[in-house]
Design a protein around this motif. Structure first.
Motif, PDB file in Angstrom:
ATOM      1  N   PHE A 184      -4.354  -2.048  -7.990  1.00 33.60           N
ATOM      2  CA  PHE A 184      -4.762  -2.544  -6.681  1.00 33.60           C
ATOM      3  C   PHE A 184      -5.088  -1.399  -5.732  1.00 33.60           C
ATOM      4  CE2 PHE A 184      -1.528  -5.256  -8.626  1.00 33.60           C
ATOM      5  CZ  PHE A 184      -2.215  -6.457  -8.744  1.00 33.60           C
ATOM      6  N   TYR A 185      -6.108  -1.629  -4.921  1.00 30.17           N
ATOM      7  CA  TYR A 185      -6.505  -0.666  -3.895  1.00 30.17           C
ATOM      8  C   TYR A 185      -6.931  -1.422  -2.648  1.00 30.17           C
ATOM      9  CZ  TYR A 185      -6.504   3.021  -7.414  1.00 30.17           C
ATOM     10  OH  TYR A 185      -6.132   3.920  -8.392  1.00 30.17           O
ATOM     11  N   ALA A 186      -6.789  -0.756  -1.510  1.00 29.56           N
ATOM     12  CA  ALA A 186      -7.311  -1.274  -0.241  1.00 29.56           C
ATOM     13  C   ALA A 186      -8.519  -0.442   0.151  1.00 29.56           C
ATOM     14  CB  ALA A 186      -6.242  -1.182   0.849  1.00 29.56           C
ATOM     15  N   ILE A 187      -9.476  -1.098   0.801  1.00 33.17           N
ATOM     16  CA  ILE A 187     -10.602  -0.369   1.367  1.00 33.17           C
ATOM     17  C   ILE A 187     -10.877  -0.952   2.745  1.00 33.17           C
ATOM     18  CG2 ILE A 187     -12.318  -1.868   0.242  1.00 33.17           C
ATOM     19  CD1 ILE A 187     -14.144   0.655   0.114  1.00 33.17           C
TER      20      ILE A 187
ATOM     21  N   LYS B  40       0.839  -1.202   0.000  1.00 34.25           N
ATOM     22  CA  LYS B  40       0.000   0.000   0.000  1.00 34.25           C
ATOM     23  C   LYS B  40       0.871   1.247   0.000  1.00 34.25           C
ATOM     24  CE  LYS B  40      -2.131  -1.199   3.724  1.00 34.25           C
ATOM     25  NZ  LYS B  40      -3.038  -1.083   4.889  1.00 34.25           N
ATOM     26  N   SER B  41       0.318   2.322  -0.493  1.00 38.61           N
ATOM     27  CA  SER B  41       1.076   3.579  -0.574  1.00 38.61           C
ATOM     28  C   SER B  41       1.444   4.121   0.793  1.00 38.61           C
ATOM     29  CB  SER B  41       0.270   4.632  -1.351  1.00 38.61           C
ATOM     30  OG  SER B  41      -0.977   4.869  -0.714  1.00 38.61           O
ATOM     31  N   ASN B  42       0.688   3.742   1.838  1.00 38.98           N
ATOM     32  CA  ASN B  42       1.036   4.193   3.189  1.00 38.98           C
ATOM     33  C   ASN B  42       2.033   3.261   3.869  1.00 38.98           C
ATOM     34  OD1 ASN B  42      -0.529   1.966   3.888  1.00 38.98           O
ATOM     35  ND2 ASN B  42      -2.261   3.172   4.653  1.00 38.98           N
TER      36      ASN B  42
ATOM     37  N   ALA C 204      -8.827  -5.686  -6.638  1.00 38.19           N
ATOM     38  CA  ALA C 204      -7.902  -5.821  -7.758  1.00 38.19           C
ATOM     39  C   ALA C 204      -8.678  -5.616  -9.053  1.00 38.19           C
ATOM     40  CB  ALA C 204      -7.252  -7.200  -7.736  1.00 38.19           C
ATOM     41  N   PHE C 205      -8.271  -4.613  -9.808  1.00 40.35           N
ATOM     42  CA  PHE C 205      -8.958  -4.249 -11.049  1.00 40.35           C
ATOM     43  C   PHE C 205      -8.107  -4.675 -12.243  1.00 40.35           C
ATOM     44  CE2 PHE C 205     -10.296  -1.275  -7.819  1.00 40.35           C
ATOM     45  CZ  PHE C 205     -11.636  -1.033  -8.071  1.00 40.35           C
TER      46      PHE C 205
ATOM     47  N   ILE D 227      -7.292   3.161  -0.834  1.00 37.79           N
ATOM     48  CA  ILE D 227      -5.855   3.376  -0.624  1.00 37.79           C
ATOM     49  C   ILE D 227      -5.125   2.637  -1.738  1.00 37.79           C
ATOM     50  CG2 ILE D 227      -3.904   3.052   0.948  1.00 37.79           C
ATOM     51  CD1 ILE D 227      -6.019   2.779   3.213  1.00 37.79           C
ATOM     52  N   PRO D 228      -4.378   3.350  -2.591  1.00 40.27           N
ATOM     53  CA  PRO D 228      -3.706   2.669  -3.701  1.00 40.27           C
ATOM     54  C   PRO D 228      -2.595   1.750  -3.221  1.00 40.27           C
ATOM     55  CG  PRO D 228      -3.073   4.979  -3.608  1.00 40.27           C
ATOM     56  CD  PRO D 228      -4.172   4.805  -2.613  1.00 40.27           C
TER      57      PRO D 228
END
Length: 398
Positions: free
Chosen positions: A352-355, A280-282, A293-294, A321-322
């Motif tokens: 990819f992203y987190a939620i 994740k970016s963080n 996942a897209f 969150i990317p």
């Protein structure tokens, strides 16, 4: 739900035992085992309860040597006969010269649970899990007996109802041959549903089936609904995107569908100086989150020299969150991170992203508008993922 009438003649009552050693006979052979105790069926076997139930009901029997032979494959004719008996479909006696299973085929076609196009006509061939799914889901859902539902739809409808479960890793195994043990369990599940019961579903198997049918597993994982996939959307003035799949992974569930697709190093404690996997970016650990996942195909209509960008640099997602796959490991989620515009091209990528899980809970509770992308600037676009204004749960259809 439609109820079928069973002809209670002695000959037909005996003929509903499709697992006798001589399947062409209209009666169980002398000495065949019809009790619920078999030499090769143990109380610890996963199919024990179903064998007990169906033998007691007179729907299945064993062999003269006191065995059930649970791993023996089941033919198409035997399985259709068993389903017909379970549903109490009225059948007639076979005409002279007809195969023993002809009345059951005709009755099943008349009831809508079997289509003439389902098989290639070889009724003695072992039935596959795909073929079994077609018949069983029609047996419990009358609306699927009409129209032209596709195989992916029928498999998904069967898995989400708990009729079909996955194999060891949740795989559907649609080309696998079905055994007597599997067929017995399936019939038991049909009877449970017909009696108004509810079956637990295999979330992994249902996810794989849903993705094969719709391109996403959102209904299985969240109970929501994305826009129909694939769909096209404007990313920037000169960049187009086609969204082909949207996969949801529960990052806290070791049995989550598609978790095995993650490259090593994605989960668990992170080393800030040696990040790997999908990060994740963080740069925080995956916790109390879903991964989205897209699979997106990007294309450009304008050449911009020396320009390249990650997907997240083209469009934003306020509640996501990317994340980036920085692993060199080859796998299903392998992808390039950047899209280049120094030539006219198209490229399929995973992004990819987190939620947060609490965000999904809130979105469901209030039907909130959380699932969308947005760009800012001269080319401002809002890309809704839900069926209406980014909403997935109860949003109005267009």
């Amino acid at each position: 739900m439609k109820t079928f009438k069973l002809v209670l003649s002695c000959a037909i009552a005996a003929a509903i035992l499709p697992f006798s050693p001589v399947v062409t006979s209209s009666a169980a052979p002398a000495g065949s085992t019809t009790s619920s105790t078999f030499k090769d069926v143990k109380r610890t076997d996963w199919f024990y309860g179903s064998v007990q139930k169906l033998t007691t009901a007179g729907l299945v029997n064993g062999f003269e040597d006191g065995t059930f032979r649970p791993q023996k494959e089941v033919s198409r004719a035997e399985f259709l006969k068993l389903v017909s008996a379970a549903l109490k479909i009225e059948t007639s006696s076979p005409n002279a010269g007809d195969a023993w299973y002809k009345p059951y085929v005709n009755a099943a076609i008349g009831a809508g649970i079997h289509k003439a196009s389902d098989f290639n006509g070889n009724w003695t061939q072992s039935i596959t899990r795909q073929e079994m799914a077609r018949i069983t889901v029609r047996a419990v859902e009358e609306k699927l007996r009409t129209g032209s539902p596709t195989d992916p739809q029928l498999v998904y409808e069967a898995t989400k109802r708990g009729i079909i479960s996955g194999l060891a890793g949740g795989e559907l195994g649609l080309k696998e041959k079905s055994t007597r043990a599997q067929a017995t369990v399936i019939i038991d599940r049909i009877l449970t549903l017909l009696a108004g019961g509810i079956l637990p579903s295999d979330k992994r198997a249902a996810s794989y089936a849903e993705v094969a049918y719709t391109g996403t597993n959102v209904e299985t994982m969240w109970g929501g609904k994305f826009r129909q996939l694939p769909f096209k959307a404007k990313i920037r003035n000169y960049i187009n995107g086609e969204f082909k799949q949207i996969l949801i992974l529960d990052m806290d569930d070791k049995d989550s569908p598609y978790l095995s697709w993650l490259p090593k190093g994605t989960l668990g404690k992170l080393d800030p100086l040696n990040l790997t996997g999908i990060t994740k970016s963080n740069t925080m650990e995956w916790k109390n989150e879903y991964m989205m996942a897209f699979k997106v195909e990007l294309s450009n209509t304008k050449i911009v020299k020396d320009y390249f960008s990650q997907f997240r640099g083209m469009i934003g997602a306020p509640y996501f969150i990317p994340a980036i796959n920085i692993s060199s490991q080859k796998g299903p989620f392998s992808t390039e991170m950047y899209f280049r515009l120094d030539t006219i091209n198209s490229k399929e990528m995973w992004v990819f992203y987190a939620i947060k899980k609490e965000t999904v809970v809130e979105a469901k509770k209030y039907n909130a508008q959380y699932f969308y992308f947005e760009t800012y600037g001269d080319d401002h676009y809002v890309l809704d993922l839900g069926i209406q204004d980014g909403r997935l749960f109860g949003g109005k259809t267009e």
